[in-house]
Scaffold this motif. Sequence first.
Motif, PDB file in Angstrom:
ATOM      1  N   PHE A  70     -48.546  16.960   8.039  1.00 12.00           N
ATOM      2  CA  PHE A  70     -48.573  15.509   8.233  1.00 12.00           C
ATOM      3  C   PHE A  70     -49.583  14.860   7.285  1.00 12.00           C
ATOM      4  CE2 PHE A  70     -50.028  11.707  10.555  1.00 12.00           C
ATOM      5  CZ  PHE A  70     -48.821  11.045  10.671  1.00 12.00           C
ATOM      6  N   ALA A  71     -50.765  15.445   7.167  1.00 13.93           N
ATOM      7  CA  ALA A  71     -51.793  14.890   6.280  1.00 13.93           C
ATOM      8  C   ALA A  71     -51.339  14.925   4.822  1.00 13.93           C
ATOM      9  CB  ALA A  71     -53.096  15.653   6.449  1.00 13.93           C
ATOM     10  N   LEU A  72     -50.693  16.017   4.421  1.00 10.83           N
ATOM     11  CA  LEU A  72     -50.194  16.111   3.049  1.00 10.83           C
ATOM     12  C   LEU A  72     -49.095  15.091   2.782  1.00 10.83           C
ATOM     13  CD1 LEU A  72     -50.145  19.974   2.541  1.00 10.83           C
ATOM     14  CD2 LEU A  72     -51.720  18.321   1.516  1.00 10.83           C
ATOM     15  N   LEU A  73     -48.220  14.880   3.745  1.00 11.00           N
ATOM     16  CA  LEU A  73     -47.169  13.868   3.577  1.00 11.00           C
ATOM     17  C   LEU A  73     -47.746  12.462   3.484  1.00 11.00           C
ATOM     18  CD1 LEU A  73     -44.368  15.160   5.968  1.00 11.00           C
ATOM     19  CD2 LEU A  73     -44.316  15.055   3.481  1.00 11.00           C
ATOM     20  N   MET A  74     -48.768  12.171   4.287  1.00 12.47           N
ATOM     21  CA  MET A  74     -49.405  10.852   4.222  1.00 12.47           C
ATOM     22  C   MET A  74     -50.105  10.648   2.876  1.00 12.47           C
ATOM     23  SD  MET A  74     -48.793   9.116   6.900  1.00 12.47           S
ATOM     24  CE  MET A  74     -47.172   9.838   6.931  1.00 12.47           C
ATOM     25  N   ARG A  75     -50.749  11.693   2.368  1.00 14.12           N
ATOM     26  CA  ARG A  75     -51.404  11.595   1.057  1.00 14.12           C
ATOM     27  C   ARG A  75     -50.373  11.382  -0.044  1.00 14.12           C
ATOM     28  NH1 ARG A  75     -56.399  13.498  -1.404  1.00 14.12           N
ATOM     29  NH2 ARG A  75     -57.103  13.783   0.725  1.00 14.12           N
ATOM     30  N   TRP A  76     -49.268  12.105   0.043  1.00  9.55           N
ATOM     31  CA  TRP A  76     -48.205  11.958  -0.946  1.00  9.55           C
ATOM     32  C   TRP A  76     -47.610  10.560  -0.896  1.00  9.55           C
ATOM     33  CZ3 TRP A  76     -42.761  11.570  -0.178  1.00  9.55           C
ATOM     34  CH2 TRP A  76     -42.015  11.670  -1.350  1.00  9.55           C
ATOM     35  N   ARG A  77     -47.409  10.046   0.325  1.00  8.89           N
ATOM     36  CA  ARG A  77     -46.870   8.698   0.486  1.00  8.89           C
ATOM     37  C   ARG A  77     -47.820   7.650  -0.094  1.00  8.89           C
ATOM     38  NH1 ARG A  77     -46.917   5.708   6.063  1.00  8.89           N
ATOM     39  NH2 ARG A  77     -49.061   5.697   5.379  1.00  8.89           N
ATOM     40  N   ASP A  78     -49.113   7.790   0.154  1.00  8.99           N
ATOM     41  CA  ASP A  78     -50.086   6.845  -0.381  1.00  8.99           C
ATOM     42  C   ASP A  78     -50.166   6.918  -1.903  1.00  8.99           C
ATOM     43  OD1 ASP A  78     -50.618   5.996   2.160  1.00  8.99           O
ATOM     44  OD2 ASP A  78     -52.462   7.181   2.384  1.00  8.99           O
ATOM     45  N   ARG A  79     -50.051   8.116  -2.430  1.00  7.09           N
ATOM     46  CA  ARG A  79     -50.081   8.273  -3.890  1.00  7.09           C
ATOM     47  C   ARG A  79     -48.855   7.620  -4.517  1.00  7.09           C
ATOM     48  NH1 ARG A  79     -51.502  14.023  -5.635  1.00  7.09           N
ATOM     49  NH2 ARG A  79     -53.496  13.297  -4.852  1.00  7.09           N
ATOM     50  N   ARG A  80     -47.707   7.771  -3.859  1.00  6.53           N
ATOM     51  CA  ARG A  80     -46.481   7.137  -4.381  1.00  6.53           C
ATOM     52  C   ARG A  80     -46.594   5.616  -4.337  1.00  6.53           C
ATOM     53  NH1 ARG A  80     -41.945   9.858  -6.380  1.00  6.53           N
ATOM     54  NH2 ARG A  80     -40.802   8.146  -5.456  1.00  6.53           N
ATOM     55  N   ARG A  81     -47.181   5.090  -3.263  1.00  7.59           N
ATOM     56  CA  ARG A  81     -47.360   3.649  -3.154  1.00  7.59           C
ATOM     57  C   ARG A  81     -48.317   3.128  -4.230  1.00  7.59           C
ATOM     58  NH1 ARG A  81     -47.914   2.182   3.249  1.00  7.59           N
ATOM     59  NH2 ARG A  81     -45.741   2.540   3.772  1.00  7.59           N
ATOM     60  N   ALA A  82     -49.378   3.894  -4.491  1.00 12.86           N
ATOM     61  CA  ALA A  82     -50.342   3.481  -5.506  1.00 12.86           C
ATOM     62  C   ALA A  82     -49.704   3.496  -6.884  1.00 12.86           C
ATOM     63  CB  ALA A  82     -51.560   4.394  -5.474  1.00 12.86           C
ATOM     64  N   GLU A  83     -48.852   4.483  -7.166  1.00  9.65           N
ATOM     65  CA  GLU A  83     -48.161   4.538  -8.457  1.00  9.65           C
ATOM     66  C   GLU A  83     -47.185   3.382  -8.604  1.00  9.65           C
ATOM     67  OE1 GLU A  83     -46.250   8.300  -8.726  1.00  9.65           O
ATOM     68  OE2 GLU A  83     -48.124   9.411  -9.008  1.00  9.65           O
ATOM     69  N   ASP A  84     -46.481   3.068  -7.522  1.00 10.02           N
ATOM     70  CA  ASP A  84     -45.513   1.981  -7.584  1.00 10.02           C
ATOM     71  C   ASP A  84     -46.185   0.624  -7.757  1.00 10.02           C
ATOM     72  OD1 ASP A  84     -43.480   3.771  -7.317  1.00 10.02           O
ATOM     73  OD2 ASP A  84     -43.202   3.465  -5.161  1.00 10.02           O
ATOM     74  N   SER A  85     -47.312   0.420  -7.106  1.00 11.94           N
ATOM     75  CA  SER A  85     -47.976  -0.884  -7.216  1.00 11.94           C
ATOM     76  C   SER A  85     -48.766  -0.991  -8.524  1.00 11.94           C
ATOM     77  CB  SER A  85     -48.915  -1.107  -6.040  1.00 11.94           C
ATOM     78  OG  SER A  85     -49.970  -0.159  -6.060  1.00 11.94           O
ATOM     79  N   GLY A  86     -49.194   0.129  -9.083  1.00  7.08           N
ATOM     80  CA  GLY A  86     -49.974   0.106 -10.325  1.00  7.08           C
ATOM     81  C   GLY A  86     -49.114   0.052 -11.568  1.00  7.08           C
ATOM     82  N   ALA A  87     -47.873   0.416 -11.479  1.00  2.97           N
ATOM     83  CA  ALA A  87     -47.013   0.480 -12.665  1.00  2.97           C
ATOM     84  C   ALA A  87     -46.377  -0.813 -13.013  1.00  2.97           C
ATOM     85  CB  ALA A  87     -45.912   1.502 -12.443  1.00  2.97           C
TER      86      ALA A  87
END
Length: 87
Positions: A70-87
Amino acid sequence: MKRRADGVTCGGCALSAAGAIGAPSLWLSLPRTRRHLGGGFENEGMDWTVLLTELPFVILGGAFVPLLVFALLMRWRDRRRAEDSGA
């Protein structure tokens, strides 16, 4: 970016509790465990030490493995959101 942790914390705890309850139930339903706990012919092969050696690891594994996933999935989800908002 500030993260809201209340939903994540509740979900992780619920998943951990479900794993800690579900893993021993699955462990008890296995033929190997039933044989060790008296399922053999005339109590042949009864070994009660599995309750002291295997059961604690089953409970800890059932609690921590789902929580880790669960923690790894949440980290992956947050990283994807950060990439999408930063790009």
